[in-house]
Motif scaffolding. Structure first.
Motif, PDB file in Angstrom:
ATOM      1  N   ALA A  28       0.823  -1.210   0.000  1.00  0.00           N
ATOM      2  CA  ALA A  28       0.000   0.000   0.000  1.00  0.00           C
ATOM      3  C   ALA A  28       0.857   1.260   0.000  1.00  0.00           C
ATOM      4  N   VAL A  29       1.891   1.274   0.796  1.00  0.00           N
ATOM      5  CA  VAL A  29       2.780   2.440   0.836  1.00  0.00           C
ATOM      6  C   VAL A  29       3.502   2.606  -0.494  1.00  0.00           C
ATOM      7  N   GLN A  30       3.971   1.522  -1.065  1.00  0.00           N
ATOM      8  CA  GLN A  30       4.711   1.604  -2.322  1.00  0.00           C
ATOM      9  C   GLN A  30       3.826   2.047  -3.486  1.00  0.00           C
ATOM     10  N   VAL A  31       2.600   1.563  -3.538  1.00  0.00           N
ATOM     11  CA  VAL A  31       1.678   1.979  -4.599  1.00  0.00           C
ATOM     12  C   VAL A  31       1.327   3.454  -4.456  1.00  0.00           C
ATOM     13  N   THR A  32       1.105   3.910  -3.228  1.00  0.00           N
ATOM     14  CA  THR A  32       0.807   5.325  -3.007  1.00  0.00           C
ATOM     15  C   THR A  32       1.966   6.201  -3.428  1.00  0.00           C
ATOM     16  N   LEU A  33       3.184   5.827  -3.072  1.00  0.00           N
ATOM     17  CA  LEU A  33       4.350   6.604  -3.475  1.00  0.00           C
ATOM     18  C   LEU A  33       4.570   6.570  -4.981  1.00  0.00           C
ATOM     19  N   ALA A  34       4.289   5.438  -5.618  1.00  0.00           N
ATOM     20  CA  ALA A  34       4.445   5.340  -7.069  1.00  0.00           C
ATOM     21  C   ALA A  34       3.438   6.226  -7.796  1.00  0.00           C
ATOM     22  N   ILE A  35       2.207   6.283  -7.303  1.00  0.00           N
ATOM     23  CA  ILE A  35       1.193   7.144  -7.924  1.00  0.00           C
ATOM     24  C   ILE A  35       1.573   8.611  -7.783  1.00  0.00           C
ATOM     25  N   ILE A  36       2.004   9.011  -6.596  1.00  0.00           N
ATOM     26  CA  ILE A  36       2.380  10.405  -6.378  1.00  0.00           C
ATOM     27  C   ILE A  36       3.603  10.770  -7.213  1.00  0.00           C
ATOM     28  N   THR A  37       4.584   9.876  -7.299  1.00  0.00           N
ATOM     29  CA  THR A  37       5.766  10.138  -8.107  1.00  0.00           C
ATOM     30  C   THR A  37       5.422  10.230  -9.587  1.00  0.00           C
ATOM     31  N   LEU A  39       2.649  11.242 -10.852  1.00  0.00           N
ATOM     32  CA  LEU A  39       1.894  12.460 -11.123  1.00  0.00           C
ATOM     33  C   LEU A  39       2.741  13.724 -11.033  1.00  0.00           C
ATOM     34  N   LYS A  40       3.893  13.667 -10.423  1.00  0.00           N
ATOM     35  CA  LYS A  40       4.712  14.871 -10.310  1.00  0.00           C
ATOM     36  C   LYS A  40       6.056  14.729 -11.022  1.00  0.00           C
ATOM     37  N   GLN A  41       6.008  14.359 -12.264  1.00  0.00           N
ATOM     38  CA  GLN A  41       7.198  14.215 -13.089  1.00  0.00           C
ATOM     39  C   GLN A  41       7.539  15.512 -13.812  1.00  0.00           C
ATOM     40  N   MET A  42       7.422  16.632 -13.136  1.00  0.00           N
ATOM     41  CA  MET A  42       7.651  17.905 -13.787  1.00  0.00           C
ATOM     42  C   MET A  42       9.119  18.157 -14.067  1.00  0.00           C
ATOM     43  N   GLU A  43       9.997  17.840 -13.127  1.00  0.00           N
ATOM     44  CA  GLU A  43      11.399  18.209 -13.240  1.00  0.00           C
ATOM     45  C   GLU A  43      12.068  17.589 -14.454  1.00  0.00           C
ATOM     46  N   ALA A  56       4.108  17.571 -26.829  1.00  0.00           N
ATOM     47  CA  ALA A  56       3.925  16.120 -26.885  1.00  0.00           C
ATOM     48  C   ALA A  56       4.248  15.445 -25.556  1.00  0.00           C
ATOM     49  N   THR A  57       5.172  16.003 -24.796  1.00  0.00           N
ATOM     50  CA  THR A  57       5.565  15.384 -23.533  1.00  0.00           C
ATOM     51  C   THR A  57       5.191  16.258 -22.341  1.00  0.00           C
ATOM     52  N   GLN A  58       4.162  17.044 -22.477  1.00  0.00           N
ATOM     53  CA  GLN A  58       3.789  17.979 -21.424  1.00  0.00           C
ATOM     54  C   GLN A  58       2.863  17.320 -20.408  1.00  0.00           C
ATOM     55  N   PHE A  59       3.322  17.220 -19.170  1.00  0.00           N
ATOM     56  CA  PHE A  59       2.506  16.728 -18.079  1.00  0.00           C
ATOM     57  C   PHE A  59       1.669  17.866 -17.521  1.00  0.00           C
ATOM     58  N   LEU A  60       0.769  17.528 -16.613  1.00  0.00           N
ATOM     59  CA  LEU A  60      -0.091  18.543 -16.012  1.00  0.00           C
ATOM     60  C   LEU A  60       0.723  19.553 -15.210  1.00  0.00           C
ATOM     61  N   ALA A  61       1.757  19.108 -14.524  1.00  0.00           N
ATOM     62  CA  ALA A  61       2.569  20.024 -13.726  1.00  0.00           C
ATOM     63  C   ALA A  61       3.339  21.004 -14.610  1.00  0.00           C
ATOM     64  N   VAL A  62       3.822  20.554 -15.761  1.00  0.00           N
ATOM     65  CA  VAL A  62       4.521  21.453 -16.693  1.00  0.00           C
ATOM     66  C   VAL A  62       3.540  22.453 -17.284  1.00  0.00           C
ATOM     67  N   VAL A  83      -7.411  21.152  -9.105  1.00  0.00           N
ATOM     68  CA  VAL A  83      -7.832  19.910  -9.777  1.00  0.00           C
ATOM     69  C   VAL A  83      -6.743  18.852  -9.648  1.00  0.00           C
ATOM     70  N   PHE A  84      -5.493  19.270  -9.774  1.00  0.00           N
ATOM     71  CA  PHE A  84      -4.368  18.353  -9.646  1.00  0.00           C
ATOM     72  C   PHE A  84      -4.316  17.723  -8.253  1.00  0.00           C
ATOM     73  N   ILE A  85      -4.539  18.508  -7.223  1.00  0.00           N
ATOM     74  CA  ILE A  85      -4.554  17.995  -5.855  1.00  0.00           C
ATOM     75  C   ILE A  85      -5.718  17.026  -5.649  1.00  0.00           C
ATOM     76  N   VAL A  86      -6.875  17.364  -6.189  1.00  0.00           N
ATOM     77  CA  VAL A  86      -8.042  16.481  -6.058  1.00  0.00           C
ATOM     78  C   VAL A  86      -7.787  15.148  -6.764  1.00  0.00           C
ATOM     79  N   VAL A  87      -7.176  15.193  -7.947  1.00  0.00           N
ATOM     80  CA  VAL A  87      -6.864  13.952  -8.678  1.00  0.00           C
ATOM     81  C   VAL A  87      -5.876  13.107  -7.877  1.00  0.00           C
ATOM     82  N   CYS A  88      -4.858  13.720  -7.293  1.00  0.00           N
ATOM     83  CA  CYS A  88      -3.894  12.988  -6.456  1.00  0.00           C
ATOM     84  C   CYS A  88      -4.585  12.349  -5.254  1.00  0.00           C
ATOM     85  N   LEU A  89      -5.476  13.095  -4.615  1.00  0.00           N
ATOM     86  CA  LEU A  89      -6.185  12.554  -3.460  1.00  0.00           C
ATOM     87  C   LEU A  89      -7.105  11.402  -3.846  1.00  0.00           C
TER      88      LEU A  89
END
Length: 106
Positions: A28-37, A39-43, A56-62, A83-89
């Motif tokens: 459960a912890v690993q799946v939660t961390l994988a989902i959050i990671t 979703l935040k692949q901006m860097e 073409a490679t634009q994520f929501l954070a970018v 909206v991004f926070i709600v989707v993460c939650l």
């Protein structure tokens, strides 16, 4: 074998009968961390391609960053961030609900 009278619970009722049940909190912890990671692949995208070629490679954070700081549309970027926070939650809640439903109580 007929001389043995086993009065205990069957083997399937034991706590460690299934390896999934004993590892479910870790999963459960690993799946939660994988989902959050995921979703935040901006860097990575921002530093390598800046969302291009042609978005073409634009994520929501970018996209959120470009709307807030490049286009100076702060209200629109704020709405995107909510909206991004709600989707993460929602993703986190659903993954916890699916994985922890079979978790044993300690």
């Amino acid at each position: 074998m007929k001389l043995l009278n086993w009065t205990g619970p069957p083997a399937s009722d034991c706590t460690f009968a299934s390896p999934y049940r004993s590892l479910s909190p870790v999963i459960a912890v690993q799946v939660t961390l994988a989902i959050i990671t995921a979703l935040k692949q901006m860097e990575t995208v921002f530093l390598t391609t800046n969302g291009g070629p042609g978005d073409a490679t634009q994520f929501l954070a970018v996209y959120l960053y470009n709307q807030a700081f490049a286009a100076s549309q702060y209200g629109y970027a704020n709405a995107i961030s909510i909206v991004f926070i709600v989707v993460c939650l929602i993703f986190t809640y659903l993954s916890n609900k699916l994985i922890r439903s079979d978790a044993p109580e300690y």
